[in-house]
Design a protein around this motif. Structure first.
Motif, PDB file in Angstrom:
ATOM      1  N   MET A 130       0.860 -13.706  40.966  1.00  0.00           N
ATOM      2  CA  MET A 130       1.183 -12.351  41.413  1.00  0.00           C
ATOM      3  C   MET A 130       2.340 -11.773  40.599  1.00  0.00           C
ATOM      4  SD  MET A 130       0.586  -9.869  43.612  1.00  0.00           S
ATOM      5  CE  MET A 130       0.026 -10.085  45.292  1.00  0.00           C
ATOM      6  N   GLU A 131       3.347 -12.617  40.337  1.00  0.00           N
ATOM      7  CA  GLU A 131       4.484 -12.139  39.548  1.00  0.00           C
ATOM      8  C   GLU A 131       4.025 -11.761  38.145  1.00  0.00           C
ATOM      9  OE1 GLU A 131       7.009 -11.561  41.174  1.00  0.00           O
ATOM     10  OE2 GLU A 131       7.711 -13.187  42.450  1.00  0.00           O
ATOM     11  N   MET A 146       1.307 -10.556  37.271  1.00  0.00           N
ATOM     12  CA  MET A 146       0.630  -9.257  37.331  1.00  0.00           C
ATOM     13  C   MET A 146       1.617  -8.134  37.649  1.00  0.00           C
ATOM     14  SD  MET A 146      -2.814  -8.198  39.341  1.00  0.00           S
ATOM     15  CE  MET A 146      -2.266  -8.217  41.022  1.00  0.00           C
ATOM     16  N   GLU A 147       2.468  -8.382  38.615  1.00  0.00           N
ATOM     17  CA  GLU A 147       3.344  -7.303  39.079  1.00  0.00           C
ATOM     18  C   GLU A 147       4.515  -7.040  38.140  1.00  0.00           C
ATOM     19  OE1 GLU A 147       2.935  -5.120  41.638  1.00  0.00           O
ATOM     20  OE2 GLU A 147       0.950  -5.987  41.590  1.00  0.00           O
ATOM     21  N   ALA A 148       4.901  -8.042  37.352  1.00  0.00           N
ATOM     22  CA  ALA A 148       5.994  -7.814  36.394  1.00  0.00           C
ATOM     23  C   ALA A 148       5.495  -7.037  35.183  1.00  0.00           C
ATOM     24  CB  ALA A 148       6.601  -9.139  35.961  1.00  0.00           C
ATOM     25  N   ASN A 149       4.223  -6.778  35.141  1.00  0.00           N
ATOM     26  CA  ASN A 149       3.620  -6.021  34.057  1.00  0.00           C
ATOM     27  C   ASN A 149       4.026  -4.550  34.197  1.00  0.00           C
ATOM     28  OD1 ASN A 149       1.951  -5.138  32.081  1.00  0.00           O
ATOM     29  ND2 ASN A 149       0.065  -5.394  33.239  1.00  0.00           N
ATOM     30  N   MET A 193       1.928  -1.217  35.187  1.00  0.00           N
ATOM     31  CA  MET A 193       1.367  -1.121  36.538  1.00  0.00           C
ATOM     32  C   MET A 193      -0.131  -1.371  36.592  1.00  0.00           C
ATOM     33  SD  MET A 193       3.448   2.206  37.581  1.00  0.00           S
ATOM     34  CE  MET A 193       5.014   2.379  36.785  1.00  0.00           C
ATOM     35  N   LYS A 236      -3.549  -3.826  36.579  1.00  0.00           N
ATOM     36  CA  LYS A 236      -3.853  -5.113  37.181  1.00  0.00           C
ATOM     37  C   LYS A 236      -4.268  -6.090  36.092  1.00  0.00           C
ATOM     38  CE  LYS A 236      -2.528  -3.616  40.863  1.00  0.00           C
ATOM     39  NZ  LYS A 236      -1.098  -3.929  41.038  1.00  0.00           N
ATOM     40  N   LEU A 285      -5.726 -11.850  38.785  1.00  0.00           N
ATOM     41  CA  LEU A 285      -6.570 -11.595  39.956  1.00  0.00           C
ATOM     42  C   LEU A 285      -7.590 -12.716  40.151  1.00  0.00           C
ATOM     43  CD1 LEU A 285      -7.518  -7.808  40.077  1.00  0.00           C
ATOM     44  CD2 LEU A 285      -6.188  -9.102  41.721  1.00  0.00           C
TER      45      LEU A 285
END
Lengths: 510, 486
Positions: free
Chosen positions: A379-380, A382-385, A388, A390, A395
């Motif tokens: 998750m990090e 993906m979210e640190a990308n 924004m 996905k 995933l």
């Protein structure tokens, strides 16, 4: 040197074919890790909302084309074919632009694909910038079809506004090329007034969009989607804007050199190849990690070890992957001293709140059976990308972990998104079938095994409360089948105990 | 040839016209979201549904009133309804205080029509505030990508961006609060190195750096005094813990927390030793009359070692707005520690009758506790009870009241156990909650499947929330210009 129509056509076909072949070889053999790295942070799905979202901000069309090509980088072959094709089209648009403005060809147009590769070496680079430059040049070539001044002016003003919305700020290249033709070739009446109007429309569009949409003015002037993180614009992007003009200048003065077109292009190819080779070597540390990352994603542990044997790990992250590959092949306890190590930091790296360092952590944690920590770092990642978007890879891994964790509703949600892409669809369909028939998960060789070796009881931990060594011990002790956790635990203990003997300094593993 | 033509006509006619030869299934229709037996405000947006029965080719949906008279019939290809907003509002306006029925008839792929039992929906004569504002963010751990504050028009499907991380350069933001649902007086907390509080009062914005020597951290959870001069805050040092087993993921605890009151006229902080202690005080909220300050309290324990033994109680202390003084006597007004429950996020109803509160097994962060539920404290009767109908097996958190005290909104993980969605429910005159329903969406199933973000900290508003972009960006462009709170 003026060439006939047929000779020009032959020249274009030959040069672009050689270029495409060269680009393909480079991407397939040397840059595949990087292309996969681009793809894994930009999941392309085919839903009206997703595509509509792209077109709801400046640069939507270039973003769409960029993402379309990027999705093929999921696989090594398709990625090399697709990006080589895009760069060749980009080269051709620059070539035709130069021809249109000067009536001649220039080997300096080969600087365009070379500089685009240099641009792509930037970790924040997006393929949409290549698409934007190509579209700006294509728009200019379309404008040149206008025979009358009224049409030329009307299209110039129209494309200055609409072009900004579709291409983004790279539309300024279209305006600059159009004004160059207006001032030096067409020399229509009122050319200065209409040139000023076109520039005003472009910047007026940027300021208007800034007022209406939640973006910073800097982003409106440099591009929303050209970079994953748009706080700073790298120098190479400004250089790329100048290349068509460099090529035109070269084309105008080339006749003084009195060399054949074959030699001219050969020199261009040689110079471009040198630029790419030198800068590729400069980024060899991160490229090695990305190549290892590609093979880790493919589960080809032998390839990771081979890179380690051939080149030695050049970074901490590469070392973490090398040790993981050794562990997966059952060689960790015996062979780890054969490679330069960084102590326990070579087994588990620190997370730096970025999307790159989260990847090896997620991979190692998943393989040793620490599912929730693997879920967290996926998750990090993906979210640190920063853009924004996905991540298809994250995933997919999160869907797998939720399957293993029996969180079927969440796993289904991730799969429903993945199935709307081209390259993740098959895997998503298989996982959806497992959600309908959960007994298939236990029978699955990987997921079934992970269910057995994962933590089988719940407890709460944090980095202060639960040291990695304890975590590995816990995993190794609770299930003797978990060979990887056991090997990691043994090596962790040895490394921690003999930190001075085993570790070399950071210089050796740069 | 004539048979081919006939077949062609039949195929064309199939599922295109009014249902014919309809078979009653006598079953409930599988549809998302579940709107069966919910109470809705008469001014809410159309309750579109996605039918999830197998082999559905098209649907015919009727709306009938309580006398079983058909008010509207529509036919759609596919599985989703798409009610016209004006037609829908007219029907609800006409049926205030009555029960309407949604009758779904499905055309199967083989051309057969099947009718299902009606979905009963009670239309309340109580209106709901027009807007709800929330933060939208992925249910992540430490990092985040797309985060922003958005406002949704509940009467339609329109959504407006109040601000997002594109504007505030990838900064996290949260803890927005308005005074009595009026967006002209609001406060927004922005995190990060340039973070602070953006306060808008009487339409004028100002940025504050709220980390002072006196605070353990910057201001976090905010609640306006009804008269508008004061804002109560908590200051927290929030930390995360992680679960190792299946299902549960994160736990959140405070290393320390205090309650303070900010005076917006003098830019100063009011505090008192008894709410600024070594114990944990959190989630302050003023009573609607402004004379009481509610908050939750837990006795100090070593954390994180004993964080699963931390149980909060609901307290109140008097507040004198004229003098700007916090009273000295603290009353514990609700305590569930004996039953192994902790109370968090008290939210008094605007009419002053109730306090809605979260109950969880331990700690004060209900959103990561699947067993967390909504409870109601009746101030007049001094009783605390669970809002059974509004709760789900998953976490409910961040509840808030509408300005008329008839509706509440809550962020619930009920759709998949992870992503929070906004649910609305009615509160009747006895203080009982109706069944919670998802905030209406167009193409609900598709929206639900494609939305990887969580919606939290919802607040009702009566007007649009508009922040000046230039003032907000001063957080970044000129961070040093911000005034420190004294």
């Amino acid at each position: 040197m003026k060439l006939g129509w047929r000779e020009k056509k032959n020249q274009t076909v030959v040069v672009s074919s050689i270029l495409y072949a060269g680009l393909f070889v480079y991407f397939y053999y040397f840059f595949f890790g990087h292309l996969q790295f681009l793809e894994q942070y930009q999941l392309m799905i085919y839903t009206p909302e997703y595509i509509g979202d792209m077109f709801s901000r400046p640069g939507g069309l270039s973003d769409f084309i960029g993402r379309f090509f990027t999705q093929f980088c999921y696989a090594r072959l398709t990625g090399a074919l697709a990006i080589a094709l895009l760069l060749t089209i980009n080269f051709l648009s620059t070539l035709y632009t130069t021809q249109r403005l000067t009536g001649r060809e220039s080997c300096a147009t080969l600087l365009m694909p070379a500089c685009m590769i240099v641009f792509l070496m930037n970790e924040y680079a997006q393929v949409s910038f290549i698409a934007a430059i190509t579209l700006a040049e294509a728009l200019y070539l379309f404008l040149t079809l206008a025979k009358k001044s009224s049409w030329y002016y009307a299209l110039l003003i129209l494309f200055s506004g609409i072009g900004y919305w579709l291409i983004g700020p790279a539309d300024i290249l279209f305006i600059t090329l159009a004004i160059t033709e207006l001032l030096f070739i067409r020399k229509y009446n009122n050319r200065f007034i209409f040139s000023a109007i076109a520039i005003a429309v472009h910047f007026g569009a940027a300021v208007t969009v800034y007022r209406l949409l939640p973006y910073r003015l800097h982003t409106m002037l440099t591009g929303v989607d050209y970079l994953r993180y748009s706080a700073e614009t790298p120098l190479i992007m400004w250089i790329i804007y100048l290349i068509p003009f460099v090529a035109c200048t070269h084309a105008i003065y080339r006749k003084r050199l009195k060399i054949t077109w074959q030699w001219d292009w050969l020199i261009g190819l040689a110079v471009s190849s040198c630029i790419v080779t030198i800068l590729h070597r400069e980024s060899s540390t991160s490229e090695q990690f990305k190549q290892m990352d590609y093979w880790v994603r493919c589960g080809r542990w032998d390839k990771v070890i081979r890179i380690g044997e051939k080149e030695g790990p050049r970074s901490q992250l590469a070392l973490v992957y090398l040790n993981l590959a050794l562990g997966m092949e059952g060689q960790l306890t015996n062979r780890y001293p054969q490679f330069p190590q960084l102590g326990t930091r070579g087994l588990l790296n620190d997370w730096k709140r970025d999307c790159i360092s989260a990847l090896p952590l997620a991979e190692v944690m998943y393989r040793v059976g620490n599912m929730n920590t693997a879920l967290r770092y996926s998750m990090e990642a993906m979210e640190a990308n920063s853009d924004m978007e996905k991540s298809g890879r994250a995933l997919e891994r999160m869907a797998e972990i939720n399957l293993i964790n029996r969180d079927y509703a969440v796993a289904r949600k991730y799969c429903m998104i993945l199935r709307q892409s081209i390259f993740y669809r098959d895997k998503a369909e298989k996982m959806l079938a497992m959600i309908k028939k959960p007994e298939l998960i236990d029978q699955h060789p990987e997921y079934g095994y992970m269910r057995k070796v994962r933590y089988n009881e719940d407890f709460i931990f944090n980095k202060y409360k639960f040291h990695p060594e304890e975590a590995l011990k816990h995993l190794a002790m609770q299930n003797p089948e978990n060979r990887l956790a056991r090997d990691y635990y043994i090596v962790w203990q040895e490394m921690a105990r003999n930190e001075n003997r085993v570790c070399v300094d950071d210089e050796q593993v740069r | 040839m004539k048979y081919i033509l006939l077949l062609g006509i039949l195929l064309l006619a199939s599922c295109q016209n009014t249902p014919y030869d309809v078979r009653d299934t006598g079953k409930e229709v599988k549809a998302f979201p579940d709107y069966e037996d919910v109470t809705i405000p008469y001014n809410v947006a159309p309750l579109d549904i996605s039918v999830e029965e197998d082999d559905t080719k098209s649907i015919s949906v009727e709306i009938c009133n309580h006398e079983n008279v058909t008010l509207l019939t529509k036919l759609w290809n596919g599985r989703d309804t798409h009610w016209d907003i004006k037609e829908w509002h007219k029907i609800l306006e006409d049926c205030k205080g009555q029960t309407i029925q949604i009758v779904v008839t499905i055309c199967k792929n083989n051309g057969e029509w099947e009718r299902y039992n009606p979905i009963n929906i009670h239309v309340s004569a109580d209106a709901i505030d027009q807007y709800v504002t929330y933060r939208r963010i992925a249910p992540a751990y430490e990092t985040f990508s797309a985060v922003g504050i958005y406002q949704r028009d509940i009467t339609t499907f329109d959504e407006y961006t109040v601000t997002d991380c594109n504007e505030l350069q990838y900064s996290c933001m949260n803890c927005h609060a308005t005074r009595n649902g009026d967006s002209e007086d609001m406060i927004l907390h922005v995190r990060g190195p340039h973070g602070g509080k953006n306060k808008k009062k009487g339409g004028k914005q100002k940025n504050y750096n709220t980390k002072t020597d006196y605070n353990i951290n910057a201001f976090a959870y905010a609640y306006w005094h009804p008269e508008g001069r004061y804002i109560a805050f908590s200051t927290n040092t929030t930390r995360q813990l992680f679960h190792a087993g299946e299902h549960d993921r994160i736990d959140v605890f405070d290393g320390a927390s205090d309650v303070q009151v900010f005076d917006t006229e003098t830019d100063s902080v009011l505090s008192a030793p008894h709410i600024h202690t070594k114990h944990f005080e959190n989630f302050p909220a003023f009573s609607p009359c402004g004379k009481w300050l509610y908050y939750v309290h837990a006795d100090s324990l070593p954390v994180p070692q004993k964080q699963d033994s931390l149980r909060y109680v609901l307290c109140k202390v008097s507040f004198d707005a004229n003098e700007g003084r916090i009273g000295e006597d603290i009353d514990i007004i609700a305590d569930k520690r004996a039953e192994g429950l902790s109370l968090s996020i008290p939210r008094p109803s605007p009419d002053g009758r109730y306090i809605m509160i979260s109950s969880l097994k331990y700690g004060n962060f209900p959103v990561w506790h699947p067993a967390s539920d909504l409870w109601m404290y009746d101030i007049q009767r001094d009783t605390l009870y669970a809002l059974e109908k509004a709760n789900s097996p998953y976490a409910e958190a961040y509840h808030n009241w509408s300005s008329n005290s008839k509706w509440a909104v809550v962020a619930s993980r009920r759709t998949d156990g992870l992503h929070t969605r906004l649910c609305i429910f009615h509160i009747d005159e006895k203080g009982e909650a109706g069944k919670a329903f998802l905030l209406p969406q167009r193409t609900p199933r598709e929206t639900e499947d494609n939305d990887l973000r969580s919606y939290n900290c919802p607040e009702f508003e009566v007007n649009r929330m508009i922040l000046d972009k230039g003032d907000l960006m001063k957080f970044y462009d000129k961070p040093l210009d911000r005034e420190s709170v004294h």
